[in-house]
Design a protein around this motif. Structure first.
Motif, PDB file in Angstrom:
ATOM      1  N   LEU A  23    -112.938  33.371  98.249  1.00  0.00           N
ATOM      2  CA  LEU A  23    -113.465  32.262  99.057  1.00  0.00           C
ATOM      3  C   LEU A  23    -112.524  31.844 100.192  1.00  0.00           C
ATOM      4  N   PRO A  24    -111.212  31.705  99.949  1.00  0.00           N
ATOM      5  CA  PRO A  24    -110.337  31.341 101.071  1.00  0.00           C
ATOM      6  C   PRO A  24    -110.243  32.420 102.150  1.00  0.00           C
ATOM      7  N   ALA A  25    -110.611  33.649 101.831  1.00  0.00           N
ATOM      8  CA  ALA A  25    -110.632  34.719 102.838  1.00  0.00           C
ATOM      9  C   ALA A  25    -112.009  34.847 103.485  1.00  0.00           C
ATOM     10  N   TYR A  26    -113.057  34.494 102.770  1.00  0.00           N
ATOM     11  CA  TYR A  26    -114.407  34.599 103.308  1.00  0.00           C
ATOM     12  C   TYR A  26    -114.734  33.478 104.302  1.00  0.00           C
ATOM     13  N   PHE A  27    -114.164  32.307 104.134  1.00  0.00           N
ATOM     14  CA  PHE A  27    -114.498  31.167 104.985  1.00  0.00           C
ATOM     15  C   PHE A  27    -113.954  31.239 106.410  1.00  0.00           C
ATOM     16  N   ALA A  69    -109.880  26.043 107.521  1.00  0.00           N
ATOM     17  CA  ALA A  69    -111.054  26.022 106.641  1.00  0.00           C
ATOM     18  C   ALA A  69    -110.796  26.816 105.366  1.00  0.00           C
ATOM     19  N   GLY A  70    -110.158  27.968 105.498  1.00  0.00           N
ATOM     20  CA  GLY A  70    -109.827  28.763 104.315  1.00  0.00           C
ATOM     21  C   GLY A  70    -108.881  28.025 103.391  1.00  0.00           C
ATOM     22  N   ILE A  71    -107.875  27.385 103.977  1.00  0.00           N
ATOM     23  CA  ILE A  71    -106.938  26.600 103.161  1.00  0.00           C
ATOM     24  C   ILE A  71    -107.657  25.413 102.537  1.00  0.00           C
ATOM     25  N   GLY A  72    -108.552  24.796 103.300  1.00  0.00           N
ATOM     26  CA  GLY A  72    -109.312  23.643 102.781  1.00  0.00           C
ATOM     27  C   GLY A  72    -110.164  24.016 101.578  1.00  0.00           C
ATOM     28  N   ILE A  73    -110.895  25.135 101.679  1.00  0.00           N
ATOM     29  CA  ILE A  73    -111.729  25.555 100.542  1.00  0.00           C
ATOM     30  C   ILE A  73    -110.845  25.943  99.358  1.00  0.00           C
ATOM     31  N   ILE A 160    -112.994  46.152  92.666  1.00  0.00           N
ATOM     32  CA  ILE A 160    -114.219  46.918  92.932  1.00  0.00           C
ATOM     33  C   ILE A 160    -115.359  45.978  93.317  1.00  0.00           C
ATOM     34  N   LEU A 161    -115.483  44.874  92.611  1.00  0.00           N
ATOM     35  CA  LEU A 161    -116.534  43.903  92.941  1.00  0.00           C
ATOM     36  C   LEU A 161    -116.312  43.284  94.318  1.00  0.00           C
ATOM     37  N   ILE A 162    -115.070  43.043  94.693  1.00  0.00           N
ATOM     38  CA  ILE A 162    -114.773  42.532  96.035  1.00  0.00           C
ATOM     39  C   ILE A 162    -115.223  43.551  97.083  1.00  0.00           C
ATOM     40  N   LEU A 163    -114.956  44.829  96.828  1.00  0.00           N
ATOM     41  CA  LEU A 163    -115.368  45.876  97.760  1.00  0.00           C
ATOM     42  C   LEU A 163    -116.890  45.984  97.867  1.00  0.00           C
ATOM     43  N   VAL A 164    -117.598  45.710  96.776  1.00  0.00           N
ATOM     44  CA  VAL A 164    -119.064  45.763  96.793  1.00  0.00           C
ATOM     45  C   VAL A 164    -119.642  44.496  97.441  1.00  0.00           C
ATOM     46  N   LEU A 165    -119.107  43.345  97.096  1.00  0.00           N
ATOM     47  CA  LEU A 165    -119.639  42.071  97.591  1.00  0.00           C
ATOM     48  C   LEU A 165    -119.379  41.826  99.076  1.00  0.00           C
ATOM     49  N   THR A 166    -118.226  42.240  99.553  1.00  0.00           N
ATOM     50  CA  THR A 166    -117.816  41.890 100.916  1.00  0.00           C
ATOM     51  C   THR A 166    -118.820  42.330 101.980  1.00  0.00           C
ATOM     52  N   PRO A 167    -119.269  43.592 102.006  1.00  0.00           N
ATOM     53  CA  PRO A 167    -120.224  43.941 103.063  1.00  0.00           C
ATOM     54  C   PRO A 167    -121.563  43.211 102.931  1.00  0.00           C
ATOM     55  N   ILE A 168    -121.977  42.922 101.709  1.00  0.00           N
ATOM     56  CA  ILE A 168    -123.230  42.193 101.501  1.00  0.00           C
ATOM     57  C   ILE A 168    -123.108  40.777 102.057  1.00  0.00           C
ATOM     58  N   LEU A 169    -122.031  40.085 101.686  1.00  0.00           N
ATOM     59  CA  LEU A 169    -121.820  38.723 102.177  1.00  0.00           C
ATOM     60  C   LEU A 169    -121.579  38.705 103.683  1.00  0.00           C
ATOM     61  N   HIS A 170    -120.843  39.689 104.176  1.00  0.00           N
ATOM     62  CA  HIS A 170    -120.565  39.792 105.610  1.00  0.00           C
ATOM     63  C   HIS A 170    -121.871  39.891 106.394  1.00  0.00           C
TER      64      HIS A 170
END
Length: 187
Positions: A23-27, A69-73, A160-170
């Protein structure tokens, strides 16, 4: 019943951990796009090859608000963990959330640098690099500056889940950004 418990332990908990960790990297990226503008990080300068260093899309305002924002979340996550005592989710530290947030946008800056070198214009599609720049930047900073936290919290299944989730969320966030007129392109 035993099969259900195994599936929770093997999939649901690592899935929640992957999202929680990232989450702090996605925001930062969507917030930087939403709040950016103003002075470009490269101050309009060109690299020795005559091309812009990063381009007009990478601004100080976007960089600062995105990291904040990343630090805030991340601080909200730390507070929630303290209040509710969620023992199954990784415990963030101020260092981890700062490195994840800054690393995400530094990864994006580095990608933009190389994008200019390869002659790609602002907003041009660059598969794989567009989706994983934030992960690479965040994990590289963690690896260099807080490897103990990284290896204690990012297990192989979580990675592995981060690698799968990231392009979907992106993709989902970019489509939303395009429809609300924050992004010029939906990728």
């Amino acid at each position: 019943m035993e099969c259900y418990i195994i599936s929770i332990e093997l999939f649901i908990i690592p899935l929640l951990a992957a999202i929680w960790i990232m989450l702090p990297a996605y925001f930062p990226n969507p917030v930087a796009a939403l709040c950016g503008g103003g002075t470009p990080v490269d101050m309009g300068r060109n690299f020795f090859d005559g091309k812009r260093i990063f381009g007009n899309g990478k601004t100080y305002r976007g960089l600062i608000t995105g990291i904040a924002a990343g630090i805030g979340i991340g601080m909200l996550q730390m507070w929630l963990s303290g209040i509710y005592g969620w023992e199954t989710l990784p415990l963030h530290t101020f260092t981890s959330i700062t490195l994840l947030s800054a690393g995400a946008l530094l990864g994006d800056l580095i990608k933009s640098f190389f994008k200019r070198r390869f002659g790609k214009e602002r907003g041009a599609k660059w598969p794989v690099a567009d989706q994983y720049d934030l992960v690479a930047g965040a994990f590289l900073l963690l690896l260099v500056l807080d490897p103990a936290w990284l290896f204690a919290n990012v297990t192989i299944p979580v990675f592995i889940l981060i690698l799968v989730l990231t392009p979907i969320l992106h993709r989902a966030v970019n489509i939303i950004g395009y429809h609300i007129k924050v992004k010029e392109v939906p990728w």
